[in-house]
Design an enzyme around this catalytic site. Sequence first.
Site, PDB file in Angstrom:
ATOM      1  N   LYS A  57       0.831  -1.206   0.000  1.00  0.00           N
ATOM      2  CA  LYS A  57       0.000   0.000   0.000  1.00  0.00           C
ATOM      3  C   LYS A  57       0.865   1.256   0.000  1.00  0.00           C
ATOM      4  O   LYS A  57       0.601   2.209  -0.734  1.00  0.00           O
ATOM      5  CB  LYS A  57      -0.968  -0.025   1.194  1.00  0.00           C
ATOM      6  CG  LYS A  57      -2.088  -1.054   1.006  1.00  0.00           C
ATOM      7  CD  LYS A  57      -2.844  -1.383   2.292  1.00  0.00           C
ATOM      8  CE  LYS A  57      -3.823  -2.546   2.018  1.00  0.00           C
ATOM      9  NZ  LYS A  57      -4.453  -3.062   3.258  1.00  0.00           N
ATOM     10  N   GLN A 101      -4.272  -1.861   9.673  1.00  0.00           N
ATOM     11  CA  GLN A 101      -4.224  -3.166   9.006  1.00  0.00           C
ATOM     12  C   GLN A 101      -4.894  -4.237   9.862  1.00  0.00           C
ATOM     13  O   GLN A 101      -4.547  -4.419  11.020  1.00  0.00           O
ATOM     14  CB  GLN A 101      -2.768  -3.544   8.689  1.00  0.00           C
ATOM     15  CG  GLN A 101      -2.623  -4.852   7.913  1.00  0.00           C
ATOM     16  CD  GLN A 101      -3.238  -4.786   6.514  1.00  0.00           C
ATOM     17  OE1 GLN A 101      -3.072  -3.798   5.789  1.00  0.00           O
ATOM     18  NE2 GLN A 101      -3.980  -5.816   6.138  1.00  0.00           N
ATOM     19  N   ASP A 124     -11.101   3.320   4.478  1.00  0.00           N
ATOM     20  CA  ASP A 124     -11.395   1.912   4.199  1.00  0.00           C
ATOM     21  C   ASP A 124     -12.766   1.506   4.758  1.00  0.00           C
ATOM     22  O   ASP A 124     -13.072   0.309   4.844  1.00  0.00           O
ATOM     23  CB  ASP A 124     -10.279   1.019   4.764  1.00  0.00           C
ATOM     24  CG  ASP A 124     -10.295  -0.386   4.142  1.00  0.00           C
ATOM     25  OD1 ASP A 124     -10.937  -0.576   3.088  1.00  0.00           O
ATOM     26  OD2 ASP A 124      -9.681  -1.298   4.732  1.00  0.00           O
TER      27      ASP A 124
END
Lengths: 285, 285
Positions: A57, A101, A124
């Site tokens: 990423k 994450q 996200d």
Amino acid sequence: MNAKKQPVILNGLPVAESLKEPLFSSIEKLASRGIVPCLATILVGDDPSSATYVKMKGNACRRLGIDSKRITLDTSTSTAALIAVIEQLNNDPSIHGILLQHPVPPHIDERAAFEAISIDKDVDGVTMMGFAQNAFGAAPYPSCTPAAILAILDYYQLKVEGKHAVVIGRSPILGKPVSLMLLNRNATVTICHSKTENLSDIVRSGDIVVAAVGRAKFVKAGWIKPGAVILDAGYNAGNVGDVDYAECEPIAGAITPVPSGVGPVTIAALLKHTVEAAERLSMAR
Amino acid sequence: MNAKKQPVILNGLPVAESLKEPLFSSIEKLASRGIVPCLATILVGDDPSSATYVKMKGNACRRLGIDSKRITLDTSTSTAALIAVIEQLNNDPSIHGILLQHPVPPHIDERAAFEAISIDKDVDGVTMMGFAQNAFGAAPYPSCTPAAILAILDYYQLKVEGKHAVVIGRSPILGKPVSLMLLNRNATVTICHSKTENLSDIVRSGDIVVAAVGRAKFVKAGWIKPGAVILDAGYNAGNVGDVDYAECEPIAGAITPVPSGVGPVTIAALLKHTVEAAERLSMAR
């Protein structure tokens, strides 16, 4: 649909490019105002695949001209300490998107940590409010993998309305949100999971199948309706998805490969959301 | 399931009683601390069925010893004026639950009005945060009709786990939340709607069918798998549900009547949530 037709390989790379292409001019415009979009990634612990994802990423940001701030925390980090880090990032005007994450070590309250992310930087779609906005069809930043799946369907002009979509998996950042997104696009949606009985029969009723179970080669050829569209959101050890690709490809009408299917589009969605967050946050100021 | 067996009539009245019964002692305990639970109902405009619903809810409160504050606003009320009323109720410590009767007149932004309700007083789960809490299996106050449907399944000890539940309807306060609640109880869930193709075939695959369409006698006998459990959340002109009861009753394994099915349980859930909100809010103070 004609099962004898060659299946369409739903290569994610051009889809990812189509999402990234318009970002260059957005990034340029932001630069002219002295703003560089910046994604903060937080990795807790030393899980090697998570470390790889976070690195990918960061690299993807760099290639596009987006800053990334990589924060690595010790496995023993407490929930409170993690939340304190997130709150610093919330308050830091140079940060536009925050990605924690998944998964975090088991002693951490992951939900509490996700909830600490400011909705304006939740690129996200992991917060409960982000989930609800998405469920109601009004999320600026839907979860990236669900967004990628929809982007692939759109790019390859695959019809969703009226189709029967079967989603295997019900996680808060994948199965549930992608189900609601397909529903909002007028698919009839069936959500399956580990307690589903007659799973193969149900999958076989799907015109669109989304595999989001996290088990290598879980979906077998006998489960697939000839001509169905298969989207494989899995990524397991050995570079294999949740679908037995070799078996299912000849039966499918269209199918995402692994790798180079959903994965790169997910990253492109993350970049897109980060640039959009930078635009919105810098307008708001 | 044996289709020849007499169908179980899922009478809602004893279910409603089972939800209300424990509330008496809660209300007594609150009274000993000088607190009377109070539900504010807001009716905008003069739709006669909405007026009837609001009146029924107020009467149900009174019978149980719960206060209710009935607010009736003119059809021409603006979104801003409605939100101002809601904010007053949010700030009024004597109010524990707020119910904005759906639907509001079309010029009002209903979503904005729902969002104005404090999450602590959102006893009908209409806010986006309430929706998300419910989707994640952690809502103190899920939407009342979905909660009623689950209460009926529980009261009559009907198995949900592993069953295929087909929900017809996808509204934010009924179809979507009940689908997610059934999913969280480990049903395999299919969500259908106006764009669904082959609706009758899909409904016929359901072990559990939830009808939430708002169309009188919409679900026909030929759509029902013999022995299926049918929950009719509809209530249409002429006191009829969304299911053609006379036709479907002989085929079903269990079925809610209309009236005296889901309706009274929905009201009982509202009372329960209001009492629980009074408990939580008075503890927090």
